[in-house]
Design an enzyme around this catalytic site. Structure first.
Site, PDB file in Angstrom:
ATOM      1  N   THR A  13       0.811  -1.282   0.223  1.00 55.81           N
ATOM      2  CA  THR A  13      -0.140   0.159   0.183  1.00 55.81           C
ATOM      3  C   THR A  13       0.918   1.354  -0.034  1.00 55.81           C
ATOM      4  O   THR A  13       0.544   2.231  -0.645  1.00 55.81           O
ATOM      5  CB  THR A  13      -0.951   0.042   1.164  1.00 55.81           C
ATOM      6  OG1 THR A  13      -1.839  -1.021   1.185  1.00 55.81           O
ATOM      7  CG2 THR A  13      -1.584   1.225   1.339  1.00 55.81           C
ATOM      8  N   SER A  59       0.496  -9.949  -0.541  1.00 55.10           N
ATOM      9  CA  SER A  59      -0.279 -11.121  -0.997  1.00 55.10           C
ATOM     10  C   SER A  59       0.356 -12.129  -1.636  1.00 55.10           C
ATOM     11  O   SER A  59      -0.042 -13.323  -1.599  1.00 55.10           O
ATOM     12  CB  SER A  59      -1.875 -11.023  -1.397  1.00 55.10           C
ATOM     13  OG  SER A  59      -2.308 -10.003  -0.716  1.00 55.10           O
ATOM     14  N   GLN A 277      -4.368 -21.083  18.949  1.00 56.13           N
ATOM     15  CA  GLN A 277      -5.171 -20.006  17.969  1.00 56.13           C
ATOM     16  C   GLN A 277      -5.454 -18.691  18.828  1.00 56.13           C
ATOM     17  O   GLN A 277      -6.040 -17.663  18.186  1.00 56.13           O
ATOM     18  CB  GLN A 277      -6.443 -20.499  18.016  1.00 56.13           C
ATOM     19  CG  GLN A 277      -6.549 -21.687  16.787  1.00 56.13           C
ATOM     20  CD  GLN A 277      -7.925 -22.435  16.557  1.00 56.13           C
ATOM     21  OE1 GLN A 277      -8.985 -21.961  17.057  1.00 56.13           O
ATOM     22  NE2 GLN A 277      -7.810 -23.554  15.963  1.00 56.13           N
ATOM     23  N   CYS A 278      -5.087 -18.688  20.079  1.00 57.22           N
ATOM     24  CA  CYS A 278      -5.378 -17.310  20.993  1.00 57.22           C
ATOM     25  C   CYS A 278      -4.348 -16.422  20.327  1.00 57.22           C
ATOM     26  O   CYS A 278      -3.180 -16.539  20.680  1.00 57.22           O
ATOM     27  CB  CYS A 278      -5.002 -17.794  22.287  1.00 57.22           C
ATOM     28  SG  CYS A 278      -6.174 -19.010  23.074  1.00 57.22           S
TER      29      CYS A 278
END
Ligand code: ASP
Length: 342
Positions: A13, A59, A277-278
């Site tokens: 960006t 990406s 996953q936390c």
């Protein structure tokens, strides 16, 4: 003495402009940074600007890109005191993690930064991010570069790169480092967290590791995960390693079918590393709950408080070294570049 800093522009960006036809933001090639950022001339450093082509939206980052970037740093290493990499935010934490493993004996700052708004936009956060990243890259302490590791600078914070993830797609404060303090806070002055700085100057020459093994998979557990799906992934030919994103402190279903698939794969030589996953903090503690004992018995190793980004790139790096599997398992459970707390 003036420090020599190399700014490497890769896309993202920060350097995007709007496509006139479809309105989408796409990277554009600006030939010199001073046209966008005249204030850089005020910094006490000699700044060179190079573009790593083709410019990409982050990406499109992949191991080949990391290898080109690491080689680029390696080729320019002796000519500069520090490096600032302009990179898209989406996968910046992956690139920072990968570079941290690939650049062994790093004794100079490599600071990635970017922005949520393009440089050409009035309220762009890119200007402040670049200025602070370059200023930090020029900083020294007792005759040595103050920072000698791969970091991310974003919105008033300098982070150890391999501890971060992109946490916000809207706020300027886009990055989080849940399990490791900021290395520096930037306000009126720059306050370094001296005890957290990774002084690692061994005097040994930089080694650029350019073998990365992408035969790995990332599996995020969810209630109701189908053994069929798991089997399809675990039987991919040439699969070498799996990052298993588990619940809480490293827990997984106790279902026999699920566990036997993991065990089978592990016995075939596939390496599993358990991360949580936390996202906001904490560590895998295998064996704390009955629900992680099963994984333990299947040969899954604990990734402690590593981010998924660090675990993925660490697996690629470790398999790239071609070390024996037992050694890979050993190093997955121990910090190599300050990426985990044990
Ligand atoms: N899609 C962009 C990228 O990661 C977003 C950004 O730079 O913030 O390249």
């Amino acid at each position: 003495m003036k420090k020599k800093i190399l700014i490497i522009y890769t896309g993202g960006t920060i350097g995007m402009i709007q496509n006139q036809e479809n309105g989408a933001l796409e990277p554009f090639e600006f030939s010199d940074i001073y046209s966008q950022l005249p204030m850089l001339k005020l910094i006490n450093g000699d700044i060179d600007f190079k573009t790593l082509l083709p410019l990409i939206d982050s990406s499109d980052t992949n191991p080949d890109f990391w290898i080109r970037l690491a080689n680029f740093i390696g080729e320019n290493y002796n000519n500069y005191d520090g490096f600032v990499i302009l990179h898209g935010t989406d996968t910046m934490a992956y690139t920072a993690s990968a570079l941290s493993f690939m650049l062994e004996n790093l004794a100079k700052p490599v600071i990635l930064t970017g922005s949520q708004l393009p440089l050409g936009v009035v309220r762009s956060d890119g200007r402040d991010n670049i200025m602070a990243a370059v200023e930090i890259a020029t900083d020294e302490f007792e005759g040595e570069p103050r920072i000698q590791e791969v970091c991310i600078y974003f919105e008033n914070g300098l982070y150890r790169g391999n501890r971060t993830y992109k946490a916000n797609a809207e706020k300027f404060n886009a990055f989080a480092s849940p399990n490791f303090h900021k290395i520096a806070k930037v306000g009126v002055s720059i306050t370094y967290n001296l005890s957290d700085i990774h002084y690692k100057n061994t005097g040994l020459p930089l080694i650029v590791h350019t073998e990365l093994d992408s035969h790995i998979a990332l599996i995020k557990l969810y209630p109701g995960i189908q053994t069929q799906m798991l089997r399809s992934v675990l039987t991919i030919p040439d699969l070498h390693g799996v990052v298993l994103e588990t619940f809480g402190a490293g827990n997984a279903p106790s279902d026999e079918n699920f566990l036997s698939l993991i065990k089978e794969a592990s016995e075939k030589g596939i390496v599993f590393v358990n991360v949580s996953q936390c996202k906001d903090g904490g560590s895998v503690k295998m064996g704390l709950y009955e629900a992680s004992v099963g994984l333990n018995k299947c040969g899954v190793v604990s990734g402690a408080d590593m981010t998924t980004e660090a675990a993925v790139s660490k697996l690629m790096y470790l398999f790239g070294t071609k070390m024996p599997i037992e050694e890979i398992k050993y190093w997955l459970q121990r910090p190599i570049r300050g990426e985990m707390t044990v």
